[in-house]
Design an enzyme around this catalytic site. Structure first.
Site, short mmCIF file in Angstrom:
data_model
loop_
_atom_site.label_atom_id
_atom_site.label_comp_id
_atom_site.label_asym_id
_atom_site.label_seq_id
_atom_site.Cartn_x
_atom_site.Cartn_y
_atom_site.Cartn_z
NE ARG A 264 27.53 -17.85 14.90
CZ ARG A 264 26.72 -17.57 13.89
NH1 ARG A 264 27.02 -17.97 12.66
NH2 ARG A 264 25.61 -16.89 14.09
NE ARG A 279 33.55 -20.11 7.18
CZ ARG A 279 32.23 -20.26 7.07
NH1 ARG A 279 31.51 -20.59 8.13
NH2 ARG A 279 31.63 -20.10 5.91
CD GLU A 351 25.10 -16.76 5.52
OE1 GLU A 351 24.57 -16.55 6.62
OE2 GLU A 351 25.64 -17.85 5.23
CB SER A 354 20.96 -16.40 7.25
OG SER A 354 20.24 -17.55 6.89
NE ARG A 394 30.67 -13.87 7.04
CZ ARG A 394 30.40 -15.07 6.54
NH1 ARG A 394 29.53 -15.19 5.54
NH2 ARG A 394 30.97 -16.15 7.02
#
Length: 431
Positions: A264, A279, A351, A354, A394
């Site tokens: 990403r 991130r 988070e 999801s 994560r």
């Protein structure tokens, strides 16, 4: 993509939904394009009917000696051909414009999705586990971006040297822990009925359009010179496995999972989570995807959330579940739950998964349908669901921080010990 007929018949509901999502929406523009398209279709059908009728009558005129009338009919048929080309071009133009408009419109939130402006309006559904009180144990918890390098299992500086910022290296037991987490997650999901796939890390534009990363979110993707894109999630590939197909109802729900590297650009995240591995541009993830019947899809969403929670519970990581509000759910989603794991470095939850039900929004774009002869004729669009099960980086950060010891070592969670070759404690080593 939203159904054109649904939008036409529910303009007020669509406008309200887009308002709640803080998404741009122009009912007048839609109606204008829709009317132009429908008018062109009607004209096209009328001209085709006239042409067919004239073509059929020409032979009769000739047999009756009506040569002049037959000649006039032939001239009209020829003229209709030109008119049809003009009308067809107008219809195609309206079709393209209407499709482009709807390609940039997000999904309708489900009635059970709470209305709210942003992440501050996401209600908490439940919590599991109790965060450790490190102060009561007599030491201060370290962040994974400090503890990892001290243990010699993470190297951020060399990751930047090899690539650029937001890349990192894992070495020794750090690399082993990454691999252990991937295998543990995949094994756990397959034991619960998910079929595992090994997918390409590159996807074409049609595939990314099917899951709605394109055209709206192209800036978040890495694109090759050959026109392919590095996938941002295995959802892209797993959801498109059945693109253009018609599935059998008795096979639903289909439950798929896959490990892939994910890429990403993080174009809109400048200044956010710049430290550590929360991130980054490249990360590992085990993804879950389901193809479901509409009437069962939201129950399937609850079970998918439970599957993600199971991973965190087996690892003994405290977490909470929140329901995303209309202003925070993703573009394709009608309803989303986020799982947030406790991270001492943030003194809060972050988070880690999801899970979303996308109704038939993606299936319309990818043309994925199912047949159920016992209940309806023809075929209908399936509902698609996706969920992280989990984001590996994560999860690694959460394991390192939550299982750290006063002497700077990290205890390996029991369920990971077999995947770590019997290693129970990560001690300092040279990277």
């Amino acid at each position: 993509m939203l159904d054109i007929k649904f939008v036409r018949e529910n303009l007020d509901a669509v406008a309200e939904a887009m308002k709640n999502r803080h998404a741009p929406w122009d009912s007048a523009a839609f109606s204008e394009l829709d009317e132009a398209r429908r008018e062109a279709i009607q004209q096209e059908e009328a001209l085709q009917a006239e042409r067919n009728a004239l073509s059929k009558s020409i032979g009769q005129m000739m047999s009756q000696g009506k040569k002049d009338e037959a000649a006039a009919a032939k001239e009209r048929v020829s003229a209709i051909k030109d008119e049809l080309a003009t009308v067809a071009a107008r219809r195609e133009e309206a079709d393209t414009a209407l499709r482009d408009l709807l390609m940039h419109v997000p999904n309708m939130p489900d009635a059970s999705t709470p209305v709210g402006d942003d992440e501050n309006d996401n209600p908490e559904v439940r919590r599991w586990g109790t965060p450790r009180d490190f102060a009561a144990e007599g030491f201060e918890a370290k962040a994974h971006w400090d503890l990892g390098p001290e243990l010699g299992i993470m190297d951020f500086e060399r990751g930047v040297k090899l690539a650029e910022s937001r890349f990192y290296l894992l070495g020794g037991l750090g690399a082993r822990l990454e691999r252990a987490l991937i295998n543990f997650m995949a094994d756990t999901h397959t034991s619960r009925g998910y079929k595992e796939w090994w997918c390409p890390a590159l996807a074409n534009a049609n595939t990314l359009t099917g899951t709605a990363q394109l055209p709206k979110f192209e800036e978040d993707l890495f694109k090759t010179t050959g026109g392919l894109y590095l996938i941002p999630t295995a959802e892209v590939q797993l959801t498109n496995i059945h693109a253009g197909e018609v599935l059998d109802a008795d096979k639903l729900p289909l439950k798929y999972c896959a490990f892939t590297p994910c890429f990403r650009e993080e174009a809109g995240s400048a200044g956010r989570d710049t430290r550590g591995i929360i991130r980054v541009h490249q990360f590992s993830k085990v993804e879950m995807v389901k193809y479901a019947k509409p009437e069962e899809a939201f129950d399937d969403l609850e079970s998918m959330v439970a599957d993600a929670e199971n991973i965190l519970q087996l690892l003994g990581l405290p977490y909470r579940v929140i329901s995303l509000c209309t202003g925070d759910i993703g573009f394709s989603s009608a309803k989303t739950y986020d799982l947030e794991v406790w991270l001492p470095c943030y003194d809060g939850y972050k988070e880690i998964s999801s899970c979303s039900c996308c109704t038939d929004f993606q299936a319309r774009r990818a043309n994925i349908k199912y047949r159920d002869p016992e209940h309806f004729k023809g075929s209908r669009y399936v509902y698609t669901l996706n969920g992280s099960g989990l984001a590996v980086g994560r999860t690694m950060a959460a394991v390192i921080e939550n299982y750290q010891n006063a002497d700077g070592t990290v205890t390996v969670p029991d369920v990971l010990v077999p995947y770590m070759g019997g290693v129970t404690v990560i001690k300092p080593e040279e990277l």
